[in-house]
Design a protein around this motif. Structure first.
Motif, PDB file in Angstrom:
ATOM      1  N   THR A   1      81.480  26.895 -47.798  1.00 46.16           N
ATOM      2  CA  THR A   1      80.847  28.082 -47.199  1.00 46.16           C
ATOM      3  C   THR A   1      81.596  29.374 -47.522  1.00 46.16           C
ATOM      4  O   THR A   1      81.019  30.458 -47.394  1.00 46.16           O
ATOM      5  CB  THR A   1      80.764  27.935 -45.671  1.00 46.16           C
ATOM      6  N   ILE A   2      82.858  29.264 -47.916  1.00 49.58           N
ATOM      7  CA  ILE A   2      83.650  30.483 -48.091  1.00 49.58           C
ATOM      8  C   ILE A   2      83.266  31.275 -49.343  1.00 49.58           C
ATOM      9  O   ILE A   2      83.687  32.422 -49.510  1.00 49.58           O
ATOM     10  CB  ILE A   2      85.171  30.186 -48.109  1.00 49.58           C
ATOM     11  N   SER A   3      82.460  30.670 -50.225  1.00 52.91           N
ATOM     12  CA  SER A   3      82.044  31.370 -51.442  1.00 52.91           C
ATOM     13  C   SER A   3      80.944  32.387 -51.188  1.00 52.91           C
ATOM     14  O   SER A   3      80.671  33.253 -52.026  1.00 52.91           O
ATOM     15  CB  SER A   3      81.558  30.359 -52.488  1.00 52.91           C
ATOM     16  N   VAL A   4      80.300  32.319 -50.029  1.00 50.87           N
ATOM     17  CA  VAL A   4      79.162  33.191 -49.733  1.00 50.87           C
ATOM     18  C   VAL A   4      79.630  34.636 -49.545  1.00 50.87           C
ATOM     19  O   VAL A   4      80.635  34.901 -48.888  1.00 50.87           O
ATOM     20  CB  VAL A   4      78.436  32.707 -48.463  1.00 50.87           C
ATOM     21  N   THR A   5      78.877  35.566 -50.107  1.00 49.64           N
ATOM     22  CA  THR A   5      79.226  36.990 -50.043  1.00 49.64           C
ATOM     23  C   THR A   5      78.378  37.723 -48.994  1.00 49.64           C
ATOM     24  O   THR A   5      77.347  37.223 -48.539  1.00 49.64           O
ATOM     25  CB  THR A   5      78.997  37.662 -51.403  1.00 49.64           C
TER      26      THR A   5
ATOM     27  N   VAL B   1      67.530  36.411 -33.920  1.00 49.69           N
ATOM     28  CA  VAL B   1      68.091  36.180 -35.254  1.00 49.69           C
ATOM     29  C   VAL B   1      69.589  36.462 -35.250  1.00 49.69           C
ATOM     30  O   VAL B   1      70.020  37.591 -35.019  1.00 49.69           O
ATOM     31  CB  VAL B   1      67.388  37.049 -36.314  1.00 49.69           C
ATOM     32  N   VAL B   2      70.374  35.411 -35.502  1.00 53.17           N
ATOM     33  CA  VAL B   2      71.831  35.490 -35.515  1.00 53.17           C
ATOM     34  C   VAL B   2      72.311  35.426 -36.956  1.00 53.17           C
ATOM     35  O   VAL B   2      71.998  34.473 -37.677  1.00 53.17           O
ATOM     36  CB  VAL B   2      72.459  34.339 -34.709  1.00 53.17           C
ATOM     37  N   ALA B   3      73.083  36.403 -37.390  1.00 50.66           N
ATOM     38  CA  ALA B   3      73.575  36.453 -38.764  1.00 50.66           C
ATOM     39  C   ALA B   3      75.050  36.071 -38.815  1.00 50.66           C
ATOM     40  O   ALA B   3      75.876  36.670 -38.127  1.00 50.66           O
ATOM     41  CB  ALA B   3      73.387  37.847 -39.351  1.00 50.66           C
ATOM     42  N   ASP B   4      75.375  35.070 -39.623  1.00 47.78           N
ATOM     43  CA  ASP B   4      76.764  34.673 -39.816  1.00 47.78           C
ATOM     44  C   ASP B   4      77.519  35.733 -40.604  1.00 47.78           C
ATOM     45  O   ASP B   4      77.019  36.230 -41.625  1.00 47.78           O
ATOM     46  CB  ASP B   4      76.822  33.354 -40.588  1.00 47.78           C
ATOM     47  N   MET B   5      78.706  36.040 -40.154  1.00 44.22           N
ATOM     48  CA  MET B   5      79.590  36.907 -40.930  1.00 44.22           C
ATOM     49  C   MET B   5      80.357  36.016 -41.910  1.00 44.22           C
ATOM     50  O   MET B   5      81.076  35.109 -41.495  1.00 44.22           O
ATOM     51  CB  MET B   5      80.565  37.625 -40.003  1.00 44.22           C
ATOM     52  N   PRO B   6      80.216  36.242 -43.220  1.00 44.28           N
ATOM     53  CA  PRO B   6      80.874  35.360 -44.187  1.00 44.28           C
ATOM     54  C   PRO B   6      82.382  35.572 -44.240  1.00 44.28           C
ATOM     55  O   PRO B   6      82.903  36.608 -43.799  1.00 44.28           O
ATOM     56  CB  PRO B   6      80.215  35.743 -45.504  1.00 44.28           C
ATOM     57  N   PHE B   7      83.068  34.606 -44.787  1.00 42.82           N
ATOM     58  CA  PHE B   7      84.522  34.652 -44.915  1.00 42.82           C
ATOM     59  C   PHE B   7      84.941  35.897 -45.688  1.00 42.82           C
ATOM     60  O   PHE B   7      84.386  36.221 -46.729  1.00 42.82           O
ATOM     61  CB  PHE B   7      85.008  33.403 -45.655  1.00 42.82           C
ATOM     62  N   GLY B   8      85.911  36.618 -45.147  1.00 44.15           N
ATOM     63  CA  GLY B   8      86.407  37.831 -45.792  1.00 44.15           C
ATOM     64  C   GLY B   8      85.715  39.101 -45.340  1.00 44.15           C
ATOM     65  O   GLY B   8      86.163  40.202 -45.684  1.00 44.15           O
TER      66      GLY B   8
ATOM     67  N   GLN C   1      84.925  27.903 -42.127  1.00 43.46           N
ATOM     68  CA  GLN C   1      85.527  28.867 -43.050  1.00 43.46           C
ATOM     69  C   GLN C   1      87.040  28.696 -43.166  1.00 43.46           C
ATOM     70  O   GLN C   1      87.631  29.036 -44.185  1.00 43.46           O
ATOM     71  CB  GLN C   1      85.200  30.291 -42.597  1.00 43.46           C
ATOM     72  N   THR C   2      87.660  28.180 -42.111  1.00 39.64           N
ATOM     73  CA  THR C   2      89.118  27.984 -42.120  1.00 39.64           C
ATOM     74  C   THR C   2      89.476  26.518 -41.944  1.00 39.64           C
ATOM     75  O   THR C   2      90.526  26.181 -41.405  1.00 39.64           O
ATOM     76  CB  THR C   2      89.779  28.830 -41.012  1.00 39.64           C
ATOM     77  N   ALA C   3      88.590  25.638 -42.414  1.00 40.20           N
ATOM     78  CA  ALA C   3      88.806  24.197 -42.241  1.00 40.20           C
ATOM     79  C   ALA C   3      90.098  23.720 -42.905  1.00 40.20           C
ATOM     80  O   ALA C   3      90.759  22.812 -42.407  1.00 40.20           O
ATOM     81  CB  ALA C   3      87.615  23.421 -42.786  1.00 40.20           C
TER      82      ALA C   3
ATOM     83  N   GLY D   1      93.338  21.289 -41.359  1.00 43.27           N
ATOM     84  CA  GLY D   1      93.557  19.947 -41.890  1.00 43.27           C
ATOM     85  C   GLY D   1      92.292  19.281 -42.378  1.00 43.27           C
ATOM     86  O   GLY D   1      92.236  18.058 -42.514  1.00 43.27           O
ATOM     87  N   GLY D   2      91.242  20.079 -42.622  1.00 44.28           N
ATOM     88  CA  GLY D   2      89.981  19.524 -43.105  1.00 44.28           C
ATOM     89  C   GLY D   2      88.924  19.530 -42.012  1.00 44.28           C
ATOM     90  O   GLY D   2      89.109  20.072 -40.928  1.00 44.28           O
ATOM     91  N   PHE D   3      87.800  18.905 -42.328  1.00 43.01           N
ATOM     92  CA  PHE D   3      86.671  18.861 -41.400  1.00 43.01           C
ATOM     93  C   PHE D   3      86.892  17.739 -40.395  1.00 43.01           C
ATOM     94  O   PHE D   3      86.374  16.632 -40.545  1.00 43.01           O
ATOM     95  CB  PHE D   3      85.362  18.690 -42.167  1.00 43.01           C
ATOM     96  N   LYS D   4      87.680  18.044 -39.374  1.00 40.18           N
ATOM     97  CA  LYS D   4      88.056  17.061 -38.368  1.00 40.18           C
ATOM     98  C   LYS D   4      87.670  17.534 -36.971  1.00 40.18           C
ATOM     99  O   LYS D   4      87.559  18.730 -36.714  1.00 40.18           O
ATOM    100  CB  LYS D   4      89.572  16.817 -38.418  1.00 40.18           C
ATOM    101  N   VAL D   5      87.492  16.580 -36.076  1.00 36.06           N
ATOM    102  CA  VAL D   5      87.233  16.891 -34.683  1.00 36.06           C
ATOM    103  C   VAL D   5      88.424  17.656 -34.114  1.00 36.06           C
ATOM    104  O   VAL D   5      89.589  17.289 -34.351  1.00 36.06           O
ATOM    105  CB  VAL D   5      86.977  15.607 -33.867  1.00 36.06           C
TER     106      VAL D   5
END
Length: 280
Positions: A58-62, A82-89, A145-147, A151-155
């Motif tokens: 997901t972090i590649s999205v501008t 309508v909720v807009a995600d703020m992309p990484f950066g 975005q900060t996975a 330590g990765g996609f973990k609970v």
């Protein structure tokens, strides 16, 4: 006339119920269907990077890509928030840049509000955006975005210390003025504690049934994304199979000259056609 859902309506559902429904959409046709389906909130998530644009994450999205898709969704939605995600950066560089980009989401994208990831560390950013006039939805627990930092996609929140930190994160976002907060990949008992600890609605994704609402990526829900299926996803359909079958049938009909048939073709008057034959 269709009633447009507002952030005030969403906040009120914490006490009045029923649980809040939220799904992602990234373009006009999907947003049309989701809005018609009576969903309360439509998230134009940065998940579009993986399920629509083919990025590995997901972090590649501008910002430009997000605004492009938010505009497409906003053009058609009549009822849902309508909720807009703020992309990484776009919001974690400086408070000033965060406010500027949030304003772009509202002005150019025509979003109703924005969502950003992070707890206490992002509370000052959320507060500044709220002060600027843009409603904010928070997002804690597993933050994609900060996975890598997690330590990765973990609970998340599996220890008592981590669980307390999540409660503190939710309270900080509430104090910053967020109207709701997404809880992702959190043990159900902890998500319930977080939900009870704040007066704003919690929206769960992999966080159990006791949140004030639920959200899913629509491509996961209907079986259109097959690179992986998270544990917390319930597939209500597998339309990728239906679409693939339809494409194969079309290709077969074309190759065997079964399509187009007479019912799909245009004709002309016989006398006009005869004139063509005489002129050849």
């Amino acid at each position: 006339m269709t009633q447009k859902t507002t952030v005030v309506d969403i906040k009120a559902r914490k006490k009045t119920g029923p649980p809040i429904t939220m799904l992602t959409s990234y373009d006009y046709p999907w947003a049309l269907l989701v809005d018609r389906g009576g969903i309360d909130m439509i998230l134009v998530g940065d998940s579009l990077g993986m399920v629509v644009l083919g990025y590995p994450d997901t972090i590649s999205v501008t910002m430009e890509e997000m605004i492009h898709h938010v505009k497409a969704v906003s053009r058609v939605v009549k009822s849902a928030l309508v909720v807009a995600d703020m992309p990484f950066g776009s919001y974690n560089v400086s408070v000033e840049k965060a406010v500027e980009n949030a304003n772009r989401m509202m002005k150019e994208g025509r979003a109703d509000c924005i969502k950003l990831e992070g707890g206490r560390s992002m509370a000052p950013v959320a507060e500044a955006i709220v002060r600027s006039g843009t409603p904010v939805q928070g997002h804690i627990g597993l933050t994609p975005q900060t996975a890598s930092a997690l330590g990765g996609f973990k609970v998340q929140g599996k220890s008592a210390e981590a669980a307390r930190a999540l409660i503190d994160d939710a309270k900080a976002l509430e104090a910053a003025g967020c109207f709701s907060v997404v809880l992702e990949a959190i043990p159900a008992p902890i998500a319930r504690m977080v939900t009870e600890a704040v007066e704003i609605p919690t929206i769960g994704i992999g966080a159990g049934v006791h949140c004030d609402g639920q959200v899913m990526v629509i491509h996961d829900m209907v079986g259109l994304f097959d690179r992986f299926t998270p544990k917390f996803v319930k597939q209500y359909a597998r339309i990728s199979d239906t679409i693939t079958s339809a494409i194969s049938a079309y290709a077969d009909d074309v190759k065997n000259r079964r399509f187009p048939g007479e019912e799909h073709s245009f004709t002309m008057k016989t006398d006009e056609l005869d004139k063509m034959d005489k002129n050849q």
